[in-house]
Design an enzyme around this catalytic site. Structure first.
Site, PDB file in Angstrom:
ATOM      1  N   ARG A 109      11.737  -7.065  16.181  1.00  0.00           N
ATOM      2  CA  ARG A 109      11.482  -8.156  15.235  1.00  0.00           C
ATOM      3  C   ARG A 109      12.704  -9.022  14.974  1.00  0.00           C
ATOM      4  O   ARG A 109      12.588 -10.245  14.844  1.00  0.00           O
ATOM      5  CB  ARG A 109      10.990  -7.580  13.904  1.00  0.00           C
ATOM      6  CG  ARG A 109       9.544  -7.143  13.913  1.00  0.00           C
ATOM      7  CD  ARG A 109       9.125  -6.647  12.542  1.00  0.00           C
ATOM      8  NE  ARG A 109       7.840  -5.948  12.602  1.00  0.00           N
ATOM      9  CZ  ARG A 109       7.477  -4.982  11.779  1.00  0.00           C
ATOM     10  NH1 ARG A 109       8.299  -4.586  10.809  1.00  0.00           N
ATOM     11  NH2 ARG A 109       6.302  -4.401  11.890  1.00  0.00           N
ATOM     12  N   CYS A 147       4.036  -5.260   7.195  1.00  0.00           N
ATOM     13  CA  CYS A 147       2.831  -5.583   6.424  1.00  0.00           C
ATOM     14  C   CYS A 147       3.114  -6.298   5.092  1.00  0.00           C
ATOM     15  O   CYS A 147       2.546  -7.354   4.800  1.00  0.00           O
ATOM     16  CB  CYS A 147       2.000  -4.322   6.182  1.00  0.00           C
ATOM     17  SG  CYS A 147       2.940  -2.906   5.591  1.00  0.00           S
ATOM     18  N   GLN A 173       1.728  -0.537  -2.782  1.00  0.00           N
ATOM     19  CA  GLN A 173       1.258  -0.482  -1.407  1.00  0.00           C
ATOM     20  C   GLN A 173       0.287   0.674  -1.154  1.00  0.00           C
ATOM     21  O   GLN A 173       0.421   1.758  -1.706  1.00  0.00           O
ATOM     22  CB  GLN A 173       2.463  -0.375  -0.469  1.00  0.00           C
ATOM     23  CG  GLN A 173       3.376  -1.584  -0.580  1.00  0.00           C
ATOM     24  CD  GLN A 173       4.515  -1.604   0.430  1.00  0.00           C
ATOM     25  OE1 GLN A 173       5.635  -1.941   0.081  1.00  0.00           O
ATOM     26  NE2 GLN A 173       4.250  -1.261   1.674  1.00  0.00           N
ATOM     27  N   ARG A 232       4.439   3.157  -3.646  1.00  0.00           N
ATOM     28  CA  ARG A 232       3.201   3.589  -3.017  1.00  0.00           C
ATOM     29  C   ARG A 232       2.227   3.998  -4.117  1.00  0.00           C
ATOM     30  O   ARG A 232       2.594   4.764  -5.008  1.00  0.00           O
ATOM     31  CB  ARG A 232       3.473   4.790  -2.109  1.00  0.00           C
ATOM     32  CG  ARG A 232       2.311   5.202  -1.266  1.00  0.00           C
ATOM     33  CD  ARG A 232       2.090   4.316  -0.065  1.00  0.00           C
ATOM     34  NE  ARG A 232       3.141   4.455   0.933  1.00  0.00           N
ATOM     35  CZ  ARG A 232       3.238   3.707   2.031  1.00  0.00           C
ATOM     36  NH1 ARG A 232       2.367   2.740   2.260  1.00  0.00           N
ATOM     37  NH2 ARG A 232       4.221   3.889   2.879  1.00  0.00           N
ATOM     38  N   HIS A 239      -2.200  -4.165   0.078  1.00  0.00           N
ATOM     39  CA  HIS A 239      -0.892  -4.185  -0.579  1.00  0.00           C
ATOM     40  C   HIS A 239      -0.888  -5.297  -1.622  1.00  0.00           C
ATOM     41  O   HIS A 239      -1.207  -6.446  -1.312  1.00  0.00           O
ATOM     42  CB  HIS A 239       0.219  -4.478   0.437  1.00  0.00           C
ATOM     43  CG  HIS A 239       0.511  -3.342   1.374  1.00  0.00           C
ATOM     44  ND1 HIS A 239      -0.057  -2.100   1.263  1.00  0.00           N
ATOM     45  CD2 HIS A 239       1.360  -3.272   2.441  1.00  0.00           C
ATOM     46  CE1 HIS A 239       0.416  -1.314   2.221  1.00  0.00           C
ATOM     47  NE2 HIS A 239       1.262  -1.998   2.949  1.00  0.00           N
TER      48      HIS A 239
END
Lengths: 338, 338, 338, 338
Positions: A109, A147, A173, A232, A239
């Site tokens: 990335r 994400c 998330q 989380r 999310h």
């Protein structure tokens, strides 16, 4: 039809790729790869299908291939749901061998020659593909962001012309982001875990590149700081982000910017009617109720108010992973790279 | 023994009061009030006990009283778990009648003569009781803050001497905060709701008073801004906060400030060994695992890092409501107000 | 097109009716009724849409009617999601006025002249409509069974020719069965409630009628006993059943009976490809993974083994309510009653 | 004080043993064993404490031992939370070496010379220890049953004198029964899994031995059939059972049998005031509300009604595992085996 394959087709993101590609109008899903253990067997025998959508029977007896360059040599595109450590060298080899690699892995990335692409947000970053070609690569690697980063970046795009100076974001998330077996039930039921490894770093770094400017040879990154706190929570998919943006505009101007923003093109098969859906109700978006908007490809925005504060939410394995990667491939086709 | 009562003893916070007072070393729980419908019946017949701790049998056949001044006239202290609209006039009447009213209701929190008290954080604000007396009230009203505000204020106290300039906080709040019947299961299972009515306003306003300075006649509020984004998540008990503090110190100094902070007194029956527990593990505090620290009275802090960012978490109906109110009453006793 | 309406269109089952009828090939959804409070306003303003499927925009500006005979007088069919107490007299009036009333309410289910219909299981019970006509009613009432009863009855149908002598069934039922606001989050998160009011009685009584024989004028009920234990579990949608059947066949014969059973007709718009899906994997059906099979209209059967024991599972608000009711109406059309 | 150790002290059941033994009036917790990887390090460094009760600091710097006979040679009792495959030979060696092994593992449960003991239900089965001694073993192995079996057996004991002919039981079991990492969050959130490997077999076989008669040399098993259907539901702790018992008594007689049953002795430190708590409310026991009755050692019974049907529920890692094992050891002490 363009022949495509999925690398790592049995995992959480891999299954989403299969779901999205099984009946795609442009792409013919020809090859599914998995670990050595699964290779040589029909997909339906080795996959433990765990999506709520029914298993796509038409791909059930496809014989799974090992994840090698040879196995995909005759394809046009491979979609990669590989773990980052395996993806690094394998995706590079495949791109060198002439394949278009649309990858959900994090390995490449931040490579300066690899587009970190969200089709509707920075479509001109596909220009980096030419840089890869110029350096002698026959194919190319195109990545989609992490994400949570996708949700954040989509939500920042409308405000970008208004002089963003600082961003803070807290995330809530879903557990699917960690893969099917990533988080034990005992760890997450009736619980919040205020930590996701490497996630905050990705959210700080990746948007600089995504929202940066392609000058013909490289990306000039944006410079405002992004500070993230990642949590989380016990939801399956979706999310949610609580975002603060310090910008040179007021909240009313920001609202208008959100409402007036539109994707720079339309009509790709996986593209939703609205990349951004702006809610005016005070208690929306909600994760379970709104994650499937635009077949999971819409990012929902709500509660835009003084601060500037707002809430953004999207489906983490569709908009936040496989769906964005497929849309990226459709953009490449539209732009003539395929 | 000091004779006490609980106003609104059948609700979520009311039951917590009963749990904490049923076997208290200083306070004798003599009176339980509820709505007209329940008055005249034994408590065990009208309460639908929904705490995980067993029902305190010793209070089971206490005949429930109506919620009136007469019903509590012979008590020393009443703990109020009344809804805000009912609390406003009734608590004032009771205080005028000579009672010490320790209230969890929001009605009088911002009244300039009423202490908004967290015993370990601003114990000198009890000085406002004298102001109430000076104005001719025989008893007094003492309030505890909103649940999320308590967690935030406790966590800000150590940083206060270090020049706080700005606070941003995103919350992940438990469903018990809305009362037993507040949030339908269909609304919260597998979901996040990014909105809690009036909560963000309370979190912005209340800490100004709590962390302000009592000058002998009134509270001089702190002036830095607090911006909150409140989310409801599917956990039973425990509010978690992702906090950003802009201060005149670095992160290492902040860590030391957290570790060196200690409550200004000790030994009250409901006071935990540690008001703040500082975690060094990267993934703590967690809601389910840590909400019961200090019998639910400890506020857990973790992930102190660049930003300055940190996570704070505490039990919303104990530290965040009934427990803090009982501790406030213990402080009044220690200070001689009872 | 046949003009239809939904009675009680804003509740949990009402919204499912709207979802299923908004784009139906045979039925034109013309009228939506709700309480006095909502009447006169556009549906999108009064409904709090809480399904995961997007709101059907085409019906959004339909002006909601009061729930009266006049409001539906010009329709062919009304689908009733009314509470039982309201349904009793109102549905009878509507049927007397010439309407076909397909009702999910329990009020008329055990009326000897009213079919208690599961389209694929006892289609000949529609013969009772003629009995209603003979008694001077212009229209008719047709009911679908209780949600858990539908799953049980569908699963018993293949074994019926094999001499069932006794049935025991324990249920694990989703919270949507109690309506949107039926069960507080505090009551069901991390919990099982071993009681659902009147559910066990319905499961014992209704299948006797459903699985009974229509002799031209009335239903001769089956006579074997059914004993049920009903539990509420923290899942959103999908009722699971652990069933024991004592029959005059062995387990292998039972397996074949399940596999060979097929619906007596096919091709109705809401009818699934398979009314029953038989799983061979040891750990299926699972509630979240399989409740959407056949667009929520398939009943999944698994773990057929010595006992004879098996597991049955289906979507409680689609197969178990609105979907079965719509399918019943389609059967009436096919049979010429409309 | 009697010196004891815990084998496998870092897992879900191991942690419960440590919690129960850290402050035990008779037993001094001297040794904790774990895998090679953890041996040699302080317990607090290797355990990931995941109970809601705070970590028992007094045991934190206990150096973890490897799981070998040598490591426990100087103890009086070892409590085993080992996996079945490891437990088989190791527990036998330890018993041969003179140790009393109280095991939660399944390996030796059905060994005809090993008591399968629930202290209050079949205390005379300790007579099998003499059989072990007669066969030349210096120590002994004593096992406790499978978690669900314990709840079922406790609930059947009062009905045993009333001629039980047949038992059917459906379970709704908590995820902690599979260990901390046993069930992924993705697998169980908003889901029911109708299968638990080997559980139904254990529930059919183990009660025959538990409820059987010790004739001085061996157990004569009971003979009525038990048929079980086991389901996993999204709750943290607490197994609930829907039970049908065919017996030679009516439901009123059964109710009296439940109410009049009492443990054959009292006063052991881990023994609850009531082994069985009989609820009369229609909607109790509930898993989250009642699992902690008797500090997790009480089995709750409710909804006794025609069928004979009833609901039984208990804490699966306390009453259903570590707590029952510790109580068994206390019984051995009382009986003079230690």
């Amino acid at each position: 039809m363009i022949n495509v394959g999925v690398l790592g087709a049995t995992g959480a993101v891999g299954q989403r790729f299969v779901e999205l590609l099984a009946d795609h109008p442009w792409f013919h899903l020809q090859t599914l790869t998995a670990s050595e253990r699964s290779a040589g067997k029909p997909y339906e025998k080795v996959v433990n299908w765990r999506l709520e959508t029914p298993f796509p029977d038409e791909i059930g007896d496809c014989i799974v291939s090992p994840t090698t360059v040879e196995a995909v040599a005759d394809l046009d595109i491979v979609f990669s749901a590989l773990p980052a450590d395996i993806a690094r060298s394998l995706e590079a080899e495949m791109a060198d061998a002439g394949l278009i690699v649309c990858s959900n892995a994090s390995s490449h990335r931040m490579d300066p020659t690899v587009p970190l692409l969200i089709a509707e947000i920075n479509p001109d970053h596909t220009g980096l593909i030419d840089v890869q070609h110029d350096r002698g690569r026959d194919g190319c690697i195109v990545t989609n962001p992490n994400c949570s980063t996708i949700m954040l970046s989509c939500s920042l795009a409308p405000l970008l012309p208004h002089g963003i100076r600082d961003v803070k974001v807290a995330t809530l998330q879903a557990i699917s982001g960690a893969g099917f077996d990533g988080i034990p039930g005992m760890a997450i039921c009736d619980n919040v875990i205020p930590y996701i490894g490497s996630e905050e770093e990705k959210m700080s770094e990746e948007p600089r590149k995504i929202l940066g400017t392609f000058n013909g040879s490289e990306i000039e990154p944006i410079t405002f700081p992004i500070s993230a706190s990642c949590n989380r929570v016990p939801v399956i998919d979706g999310h949610m982000l609580s975002v603060w943006v310090e910008a040179e505009c007021g909240v009313e101007e920001a609202k208008k910017a959100f409402e007036n923003w539109a994707a720079p093109f339309s009509g790709l098969p996986t593209q939703p009617d609205k990349t951004l859906h702006i809610f005016s109700q005070p208690d929306r978006p909600q994760t379970r109720l709104d994650r499937n908007l635009g077949d999971g490809m819409t990012v929902s925005i709500g509660r835009i108010r003084e601060g500037i504060r707002y809430t953004a939410m999207g489906h983490n394995t569709i908009r936040g992973a496989a769906g964005s990667s497929v849309l990226n491939a459709e953009l490449l086709k539209k732009k003539g790279y395929i």
